[in-house]
Design an enzyme around this catalytic site. Sequence first.
Site, short mmCIF file in Angstrom:
data_model
loop_
_atom_site.label_atom_id
_atom_site.label_comp_id
_atom_site.label_asym_id
_atom_site.label_seq_id
_atom_site.Cartn_x
_atom_site.Cartn_y
_atom_site.Cartn_z
N GLY A 225 1.21 18.70 143.49
CA GLY A 225 0.70 17.77 144.48
C GLY A 225 -0.64 18.24 145.00
O GLY A 225 -1.31 19.07 144.37
N HIS B 205 0.84 25.70 140.81
CA HIS B 205 -0.42 25.00 140.60
C HIS B 205 -1.48 25.63 141.50
O HIS B 205 -1.37 25.56 142.73
CB HIS B 205 -0.27 23.52 140.96
CG HIS B 205 0.26 22.66 139.85
ND1 HIS B 205 1.59 22.64 139.50
CD2 HIS B 205 -0.36 21.77 139.03
CE1 HIS B 205 1.76 21.78 138.51
NE2 HIS B 205 0.60 21.24 138.19
N GLU C 200 -7.03 24.60 140.40
CA GLU C 200 -7.37 23.31 139.78
C GLU C 200 -8.19 22.49 140.77
O GLU C 200 -9.40 22.31 140.60
CB GLU C 200 -6.12 22.54 139.36
CG GLU C 200 -6.44 21.20 138.69
CD GLU C 200 -5.22 20.30 138.55
OE1 GLU C 200 -5.29 19.38 137.72
OE2 GLU C 200 -4.23 20.50 139.28
N ASP D 208 -0.76 18.99 130.17
CA ASP D 208 -0.65 18.48 131.53
C ASP D 208 0.08 17.13 131.55
O ASP D 208 1.25 17.06 131.87
CB ASP D 208 -2.01 18.37 132.20
CG ASP D 208 -1.92 18.36 133.71
OD1 ASP D 208 -0.86 18.70 134.26
OD2 ASP D 208 -2.93 18.03 134.37
#
Length: 379
Positions: A185, A212, A215, A318
Amino acid sequence: MTEPTNLPESSSLDVRSLPKVSLHDHLDGGLRPATIIELAAAVGHTLPSTDPAALGEWFRDSADSGSLPRYLETFDHTLAVMQTRDGLVRVAREFVEDLAADGVVYAEVRWAPEQHLQAGLSLDEAVEAVQAGIEEGVVNAEAAGRFIQVGQLLTAMRHADRSMEIAELAVRHRDSGAVGFDIAGPEDGFLPARFKDAFTYLAEHQFPVTVHAGEAAGIESIVDALVNGRALRLGHGVRIAEDIDVEFEEPAADDEAEVGIVSMGRVANWVRDRGIPLEVCPSSNLQTGAVASFGEDIETHPIDLLYQTGFAVTVNTDNRLMSSVTLTGEFELLMETFDYDLDDVLELTMNAVNAAFLPLDERAALSAYVTEGFNRARG
């Protein structure tokens, strides 16, 4: 990159037939357009198109539009058809079948169970449905003469407040398909420190974590993923390259190549020296602007810089639907762009093998299987 010895030319190399490992692939980003259409009709969800080719093109165009709202809209359509047991089973089954057809022999599929409860499923029922689909996909792949092993990465959404609940869910299913935990998210503004208790719980239960990071946000996010998230891998992680400087010296003679002097910051050194794997997704990184500070095309993507300077780079897709990619295609893109050969593809694949959330003996078996497949490709 070393000079290849007795290897087939890149143009003649059948990358699809090579055994590959996929560590960063989202379930809700890998549906077949035809499946979306059929499932949407069953639940009464309106799509931009009911023609599979046109719908697939709409997903690709939306992902490439440069508009974040339009990019996020693509997931509204996939999530809408993944709210029932039947929908989750089918999507997971086809997800595995498509990976196996692409030569993937080990995969970790990540998804957020909390996003699949609108039709009344519980968190446990959702996980069980996806596991049933995975197992059906594995059986179907074997019937087609293909081997594949798949585990679930259960994901908590960073902007929600269910991280502990999802962490407990993951541990509860560790012996029935769940192999790791993730948070996804909006990265910027939602550091892993917000979920520190959940990460502590996972560490206390020796349950692997990937986060994550690197990015949509930079070095601070990576540091927090390592410190508070206790991440064993970095999801994307590509912006670690922002902690690397390269200065080029003028060649002494016209026929000499330009020499680059590389210097690394403390964080980059830490990540590289400890072999913390990076789950790099080349095409997706270009679409989302994760590597915009380096350039706008694959030639300027820092993946080659990271690989050549010794980072544990792994190659991933991804969201295969949105990016219109396969793992085979991503490797072929890197081979064409950076002149990688079979040895490079093997090294990148072995990085993924070593990073897999598997027990040591199973990683050793996977390593042997992958090595044997690459040896066959050498002829």
